[in-house]
Design a protein around this motif. Structure first.
Motif, short mmCIF file in Angstrom:
data_model
loop_
_atom_site.label_atom_id
_atom_site.label_comp_id
_atom_site.label_asym_id
_atom_site.label_seq_id
_atom_site.Cartn_x
_atom_site.Cartn_y
_atom_site.Cartn_z
N ARG A 1 0.83 -1.20 0.00
CA ARG A 1 0.00 0.00 0.00
C ARG A 1 0.87 1.26 0.00
NH1 ARG A 1 -4.79 0.16 4.31
NH2 ARG A 1 -6.07 -0.81 2.73
N LYS B 1 1.22 4.03 -2.98
CA LYS B 1 0.90 5.43 -2.68
C LYS B 1 2.04 6.36 -3.10
CE LYS B 1 -2.02 6.85 1.13
NZ LYS B 1 -2.25 6.73 2.57
N MET C 1 -6.70 6.76 -2.79
CA MET C 1 -6.01 6.87 -1.50
C MET C 1 -4.84 7.85 -1.56
SD MET C 1 -3.66 3.49 -1.16
CE MET C 1 -2.46 3.03 -2.40
N PRO D 1 -3.55 11.57 -1.91
CA PRO D 1 -4.03 12.96 -1.87
C PRO D 1 -3.60 13.78 -3.08
CG PRO D 1 -2.97 12.37 0.22
CD PRO D 1 -2.77 11.20 -0.72
N ILE E 1 -13.41 11.34 -2.84
CA ILE E 1 -13.24 10.87 -1.47
C ILE E 1 -11.86 10.23 -1.35
CG2 ILE E 1 -14.12 9.34 0.33
CD1 ILE E 1 -16.82 9.31 -1.12
N GLU E 2 -11.14 10.55 -0.26
CA GLU E 2 -9.88 9.87 0.03
C GLU E 2 -10.19 8.63 0.85
OE1 GLU E 2 -6.88 12.51 1.50
OE2 GLU E 2 -5.59 10.87 2.17
N GLY E 3 -9.89 7.47 0.30
CA GLY E 3 -10.21 6.25 1.02
C GLY E 3 -9.58 5.04 0.36
N TYR E 4 -9.65 3.92 1.04
CA TYR E 4 -9.09 2.67 0.52
C TYR E 4 -10.18 1.87 -0.19
CZ TYR E 4 -5.11 3.59 3.61
OH TYR E 4 -4.03 4.14 4.24
N GLU F 1 -12.00 -0.56 1.95
CA GLU F 1 -12.89 -0.05 3.01
C GLU F 1 -13.68 1.12 2.43
OE1 GLU F 1 -9.61 0.94 5.40
OE2 GLU F 1 -9.27 -1.11 6.07
N ILE F 2 -14.58 0.83 1.51
CA ILE F 2 -15.28 1.89 0.78
C ILE F 2 -16.23 2.61 1.74
CG2 ILE F 2 -16.84 2.43 -1.13
CD1 ILE F 2 -15.75 -0.04 -2.58
N PRO F 3 -16.09 3.94 1.87
CA PRO F 3 -16.91 4.67 2.84
C PRO F 3 -18.27 5.08 2.29
CG PRO F 3 -15.26 6.14 1.94
CD PRO F 3 -15.05 4.80 1.27
N LEU F 4 -19.03 4.11 1.80
CA LEU F 4 -20.38 4.35 1.31
C LEU F 4 -21.29 3.28 1.90
CD1 LEU F 4 -19.70 4.93 -2.52
CD2 LEU F 4 -20.08 6.68 -0.78
N GLU G 1 -16.35 -5.43 -1.50
CA GLU G 1 -16.81 -4.08 -1.23
C GLU G 1 -17.55 -3.49 -2.43
OE1 GLU G 1 -17.17 -3.37 1.94
OE2 GLU G 1 -16.07 -1.46 1.85
N VAL H 1 -24.19 10.78 0.74
CA VAL H 1 -23.78 9.38 0.53
C VAL H 1 -22.72 8.84 1.49
CG1 VAL H 1 -24.35 9.41 -1.92
CG2 VAL H 1 -22.02 9.94 -1.21
N ALA I 1 -20.39 7.27 4.32
CA ALA I 1 -20.60 6.38 5.47
C ALA I 1 -19.25 6.12 6.12
CB ALA I 1 -21.22 5.06 5.00
N PRO J 1 -16.13 4.11 7.01
CA PRO J 1 -15.54 2.96 6.32
C PRO J 1 -15.49 1.70 7.18
CG PRO J 1 -13.84 4.57 6.90
CD PRO J 1 -15.17 5.20 7.21
N LYS K 1 -19.89 1.31 8.17
CA LYS K 1 -20.72 1.69 7.02
C LYS K 1 -21.98 2.45 7.42
CE LYS K 1 -17.79 -1.07 4.92
NZ LYS K 1 -16.54 -0.51 4.40
N ARG L 1 -10.35 17.54 4.38
CA ARG L 1 -9.17 18.34 3.99
C ARG L 1 -9.47 19.01 2.65
NH1 ARG L 1 -5.26 17.30 0.47
NH2 ARG L 1 -6.16 15.25 0.11
N ILE M 1 -12.22 17.58 0.68
CA ILE M 1 -12.16 16.13 0.39
C ILE M 1 -12.15 15.36 1.70
CG2 ILE M 1 -10.78 14.25 -0.59
CD1 ILE M 1 -9.86 16.14 -2.76
N PRO M 2 -13.19 14.54 1.94
CA PRO M 2 -13.22 13.77 3.18
C PRO M 2 -12.12 12.71 3.18
CG PRO M 2 -15.07 13.17 1.76
CD PRO M 2 -14.37 14.31 1.09
N MET N 1 -11.24 9.49 4.46
CA MET N 1 -11.94 8.36 5.09
C MET N 1 -11.00 7.16 5.26
SD MET N 1 -14.63 10.06 5.38
CE MET N 1 -15.78 8.89 6.06
N LEU N 2 -9.77 7.44 5.63
CA LEU N 2 -8.79 6.38 5.87
C LEU N 2 -8.83 6.04 7.36
CD1 LEU N 2 -5.78 7.96 3.91
CD2 LEU N 2 -7.52 6.40 3.03
#
Lengths: 261, 91
Positions: free
Chosen positions: A6, A10, A114, A116, A137-140, A143-146, A172, B10, B12, B14, B17, B41, B44-45, B47-48
């Motif tokens: 990861r 990145k 993921m 920035p 959205i910043e995320g993995y 682990e989708i934040p929806l 996911e 939308v 949630a 991570p 959920k 930031r 931009i959220p 969500m890590l």
């Protein structure tokens, strides 16, 4: 291994974003020394902007030029106005911007990444293109934040192979798709005979090769995640041990993938 | 910078959920069930999970009291198939 992967991914893609940000006026060099190589040793374009052609309508040249993908998922995703699209690993935003045009009016596109630096680049590109039905959205991907069942179509361009745990990513993707929702992705597919040395090379991993699933792995992973009607169509060879392919599937309608209460 | 209203609909957590409370003035999204907060930031959220913060009991109580008194919006309330308050009007 997974954290090491990861972090390596990145770093490499952050460098690519910074490089693309400074290189708008020039074409992305083919087989120069970009942070992520976009060409085969023979000099043919196998990744990136050269794959877009007329399919890039609606996206800014900048976003397409910074593309590090291995195909054009929006060309095969069959998007319709009003739909909600999620792009896994949205990078510089080329596919988000193309999809945004296809789902307007009423639809929208969410880019998840993921890195920035890539998100900043993507948002700049959306502003320059005057596109407002996109969000980032910043995320993995693991682990989708929806919430469950909120998306009509999941797209992704040459990113699943970079994920440390692809089976979790596919689960996911199934979870956030509504029943009957579609998956349309480009990815690198490993030949069944990919050698151990290639598999264990971190540079080959961040360059999309070492982490690639075989077609059989993909079929099993998608079925296990709750997808049906799985199609894997090879498009072009990108490496002695790997090809690029379009992978399409439909989220099962019976709700079995999400463990709904 | 604020959060796009479409994102408020939308987003949630991570991890579980579930919905998040959006504190616009503090630029944080808060999961009261897990006592975990996520920063936003430049709009931009982030969500890590490894960049989220655990929140102590007194801070949790402050956020919950503030959410009640200021009618702080909750994410996910307009997501398809979602449920929750229909109060989606931004102030």
């Amino acid at each position: 291994m997974s954290n090491e992967v990861r972090e390596a991914v990145k770093r490499r893609y952050a460098a690519a974003a910074v490089e693309a940000d400074g290189a708008y006026s020039e074409a992305t060099p083919c087989c120069g020394e970009p942070a992520v190589s976009t060409c085969s040793p023979a000099g043919e374009a196998v990744f990136g902007a050269a794959l877009y052609d007329e399919a890039g309508e609606g996206a800014l040249p900048n976003a397409v030029a910074a593309s590090l993908g291995c195909g054009v998922p929006t060309a095969v995703a069959d998007l319709h106005p009003g739909e909600v699209v999620l792009d896994l690993g949205s990078g510089a935003g080329a596919d988000v911007l193309i999809a945004a045009g296809r789902v307007a009016p009423g639809g929208r596109v969410i880019g998840l990444d993921m890195t920035p630096e890539m998100l900043d680049l993507a948002r700049q590109n959306a502003v320059l293109a005057g596109v407002d039905n996109v969000e980032f959205i910043e995320g993995y991907l693991e682990e989708i934040p929806l919430p469950d069942a909120t998306v009509d179509v999941v797209i992704s361009n040459c990113v699943i192979n970079l994920a440390a745990d692809k089976h979790v990513v596919l689960k996911e993707a199934a979870r956030v798709l509504r029943p009957g929702g579609r998956l349309a992705i480009s990815d690198v597919i490993a030949d069944p005979d990919m050698d151990a040395a290639t598999r264990s090379d971190i540079a080959e991993w961040t360059g999309c090769i070492a982490g690639a699933l075989t077609e059989a792995d993909y079929q099993v992973g998608l079925s296990g995640a709750g997808f049906e009607e799985v199609e894997v169509i090879e498009t072009h060879r990108v490496h002695p041990h790997a090809v690029a392919a379009i992978v399409r599937a439909v989220r099962a309608r019976d709700g079995s993938a999400t463990g709904n209460p | 910078m604020t959060l796009d209203p479409l994102l408020i609909e939308v987003l949630a957590c991570p991890i579980d959920k579930g919905p998040l409370l959006w504190f616009e003035d503090e630029e944080i999204l808060y999961n009261p069930r897990l006592k975990r907060s996520y920063v936003v930031r430049d709009g931009i959220p982030v969500m890590l999970i490894d960049e989220s913060s655990e929140v102590g009991d007194s801070e949790h109580d402050r956020l919950i009291a503030k959410a009640k008194s200021e009618n702080v919006p909750e994410t996910g309330s307009n997501a398809r198939g979602g449920k929750g308050p229909t109060d989606a009007s931004p102030s």
